[in-house]
Scaffold this active site. Structure first.
Site, PDB file in Angstrom:
ATOM      1  N   THR A  66      -3.255  13.879  -5.569  1.00  0.00           N
ATOM      2  CA  THR A  66      -3.380  13.034  -4.383  1.00  0.00           C
ATOM      3  C   THR A  66      -3.223  11.484  -5.013  1.00  0.00           C
ATOM      4  OG1 THR A  66      -4.296  12.708  -2.411  1.00  0.00           O
ATOM      5  CG2 THR A  66      -5.685  13.345  -4.252  1.00  0.00           C
ATOM      6  N   LYS A  70       0.473  10.434  -7.359  1.00  0.00           N
ATOM      7  CA  LYS A  70       1.585  11.390  -7.229  1.00  0.00           C
ATOM      8  C   LYS A  70       2.979  10.730  -7.876  1.00  0.00           C
ATOM      9  CE  LYS A  70       0.215  12.723  -2.346  1.00  0.00           C
ATOM     10  NZ  LYS A  70       0.658  12.988  -1.105  1.00  0.00           N
ATOM     11  N   ALA A 134       4.297   8.157   2.315  1.00  0.00           N
ATOM     12  CA  ALA A 134       4.500   9.191   3.365  1.00  0.00           C
ATOM     13  C   ALA A 134       5.753   8.951   3.826  1.00  0.00           C
ATOM     14  CB  ALA A 134       3.007   8.976   4.351  1.00  0.00           C
ATOM     15  N   GLY A 249      -0.931  14.601  12.275  1.00  0.00           N
ATOM     16  CA  GLY A 249      -0.556  14.960  11.116  1.00  0.00           C
ATOM     17  C   GLY A 249      -1.515  16.160  10.412  1.00  0.00           C
TER      18      GLY A 249
HETATM   19  P1  ATR Z   1       1.119   5.816   2.028  1.00  0.00           P
HETATM   20  O1  ATR Z   1       1.214   6.691   0.928  1.00  0.00           O
HETATM   21  O2  ATR Z   1       0.095   6.559   2.835  1.00  0.00           O
HETATM   22  O3  ATR Z   1       2.303   6.048   2.919  1.00  0.00           O
HETATM   23  P2  ATR Z   1       1.400   3.199   1.304  1.00  0.00           P
HETATM   24  O4  ATR Z   1       2.486   3.445   0.347  1.00  0.00           O
HETATM   25  O5  ATR Z   1       0.170   2.317   0.889  1.00  0.00           O
HETATM   26  O6  ATR Z   1       0.745   4.465   1.700  1.00  0.00           O
HETATM   27  O7  ATR Z   1       1.978   2.697   2.773  1.00  0.00           O
HETATM   28  C1  ATR Z   1       1.251   2.301   3.803  1.00  0.00           C
HETATM   29  C2  ATR Z   1       2.359   1.878   4.738  1.00  0.00           C
HETATM   30  O8  ATR Z   1       1.187   1.501   6.072  1.00  0.00           O
HETATM   31  C3  ATR Z   1       3.411   0.944   4.562  1.00  0.00           C
HETATM   32  O9  ATR Z   1       4.396   0.927   5.270  1.00  0.00           O
HETATM   33  C4  ATR Z   1       2.425  -0.393   4.798  1.00  0.00           C
HETATM   34  O10 ATR Z   1       3.498  -1.621   5.359  1.00  0.00           O
HETATM   35  P3  ATR Z   1       3.722  -2.656   4.086  1.00  0.00           P
HETATM   36  O11 ATR Z   1       5.071  -1.911   3.408  1.00  0.00           O
HETATM   37  O12 ATR Z   1       4.367  -3.754   4.804  1.00  0.00           O
HETATM   38  O13 ATR Z   1       2.619  -2.863   3.335  1.00  0.00           O
HETATM   39  C5  ATR Z   1       1.975   0.191   6.269  1.00  0.00           C
HETATM   40  N1  ATR Z   1       0.767  -0.769   6.621  1.00  0.00           N
HETATM   41  C6  ATR Z   1      -0.385  -0.732   6.128  1.00  0.00           C
HETATM   42  N2  ATR Z   1      -1.472  -1.330   6.569  1.00  0.00           N
HETATM   43  C7  ATR Z   1      -0.554  -1.970   7.740  1.00  0.00           C
HETATM   44  C8  ATR Z   1      -0.916  -2.830   8.649  1.00  0.00           C
HETATM   45  N3  ATR Z   1      -2.045  -3.729   9.023  1.00  0.00           N
HETATM   46  N4  ATR Z   1       0.143  -3.409   9.702  1.00  0.00           N
HETATM   47  C9  ATR Z   1       1.423  -2.813   9.441  1.00  0.00           C
HETATM   48  N5  ATR Z   1       1.902  -1.966   8.555  1.00  0.00           N
HETATM   49  C10 ATR Z   1       0.686  -1.543   7.657  1.00  0.00           C
END
Ligand code: ATR
Length: 291
Positions: A66, A70, A134, A249
């Site tokens: 996790t 990953k 994700a 989810g």
């Molecule tokens: P995961 O593996 O859970 O997908 P991640 O790779 O950190 O985690 O991705 C988080 C996602 O949430 C990204 O699409 C991120 O947008 P950015 O690519 O612009 O960072 C999005 N995200 C996180 N916080 C956000 C916020 N406050 N508003 C909009 N999008 C957000």
């Protein structure tokens, strides 16, 4: 009972303390009657190679991987399955002669959750909200299952573009395009299905949604939010208030576990009623965690 012949698996990540995977896998083992044990291992970033090699030396049948490892485990895999290769992330290690094969069961887990929710993928137009880890698994599922089109909508437009280009190249068809989240008003006025993959709205920020404007939700028919805490996200509420259907989810989490369990125990299938019971158990555990 765990005997001296038990098949042992584990979870590596950092942190691992709040994971529901030990509960889920040990429940599957108990219900299916396999001699099996699943334990959490907290692994620091600079010890990933040691952990994979150590797990192999200890004769572990497999591991889940996790956040944040990953991608980091990939160089230590003997082989990768098609989904893990395309997504660029491994969440399940399966012991083979000479090393572990890396799988990604998030993709089939999401697909099973979508099927359970009667979501048709083929021929439909999809919004993929988010472009992180994700989102990559979701993009792979949408591509593989022949979505007509996918618009990746993300806060960072660059990341959305990179994901869309990567998937168009991998599937050799131009089905995916990218858009900045703030430009959502320029989306064509038609029916959409949606996968919400950002962390926005996750506990404890339960009052948030990736887009606040109710107009955005008007055309969304079916949606899945990969978040499972809270069980009802604000995103889901907004979709349903606008007349669509939405699920969380939790099923994806459970099915990625079922897929992993069946890779480690190929002689067993986790029966539907066991999956139902696991869902109840996990719901209760999640309620306990957020209390
Ligand atoms: P995961 O593996 O859970 O997908 P991640 O790779 O950190 O985690 O991705 C988080 C996602 O949430 C990204 O699409 C991120 O947008 P950015 O690519 O612009 O960072 C999005 N995200 C996180 N916080 C956000 C916020 N406050 N508003 C909009 N999008 C957000």
């Amino acid at each position: 009972m765990i005997s001296a012949k038990a098949r042992v698996c584990g979870l590596m990540g950092c942190p691992v303390e709040h994971s529901l995977s030990p509960l889920m896998h040990n429940f599957f083992a108990q219900e299916t009657g396999v001699d099996f044990a699943y334990v959490p291992f907290k692994v620091e970033e600079d010890r990933v190679e040691d952990a994979v090699r150590g797990a192999y030396a200890l004769n572990l049948a497999g591991m889940n991987v996790t956040v944040p490892h990953k991608q980091r485990v990939i160089p230590y895999m003997k082989d990768l399955d098609a989904a893990a290769r395309a997504i660029g992330a491994v969440n399940t290690l399966v012991r083979e002669k000479g090393g572990y094969k890396g799988y990604n069961t998030d993709a089939p887990g999401l697909l099973r959750a979508m099927r359970d929710a009667d979501m048709d993928i083929a021929g439909k137009d999809w919004l993929l909200i988010g472009a992180g880890g994700a989102a990559k698994a979701a993009a792979f599922v949408l591509g593989n299952e022949k979505a007509a089109s996918v618009v990746v909508v993300n806060r960072s437009a660059d990341r959305a573009r990179a994901l869309a280009e990567d998937m168009n190249r991998q599937f050799q068809r131009n089905f995916m395009s990218a858009m900045s989240l703030e430009d959502y008003r320029t989306l064509p006025d038609k029916e959409w299905q949606a996968v919400q993959t950002t962390s926005v709205g996750m506990y404890p920020d339960v009052q948030k949604a990736p887009v606040e404007d109710r107009g955005f939700y008007r055309n969304i028919r079916n949606a899945i939010d990969v978040i499972y805490t809270p069980a009802r996200t604000r995103f889901m509420d907004l979709v349903e208030e606008a007349g669509g259907k939405a699920v969380n989810g939790l099923n994806m989490l459970i099915y990625q576990g079922v897929e992993a369990f069946e890779l480690w125990n190929p002689e067993k299938k986790v029966p539907r009623e066991v999956i139902e019971k696991a869902r109840q158990l996990m719901r209760e555990a999640l309620e306990g965690q957020s209390r």
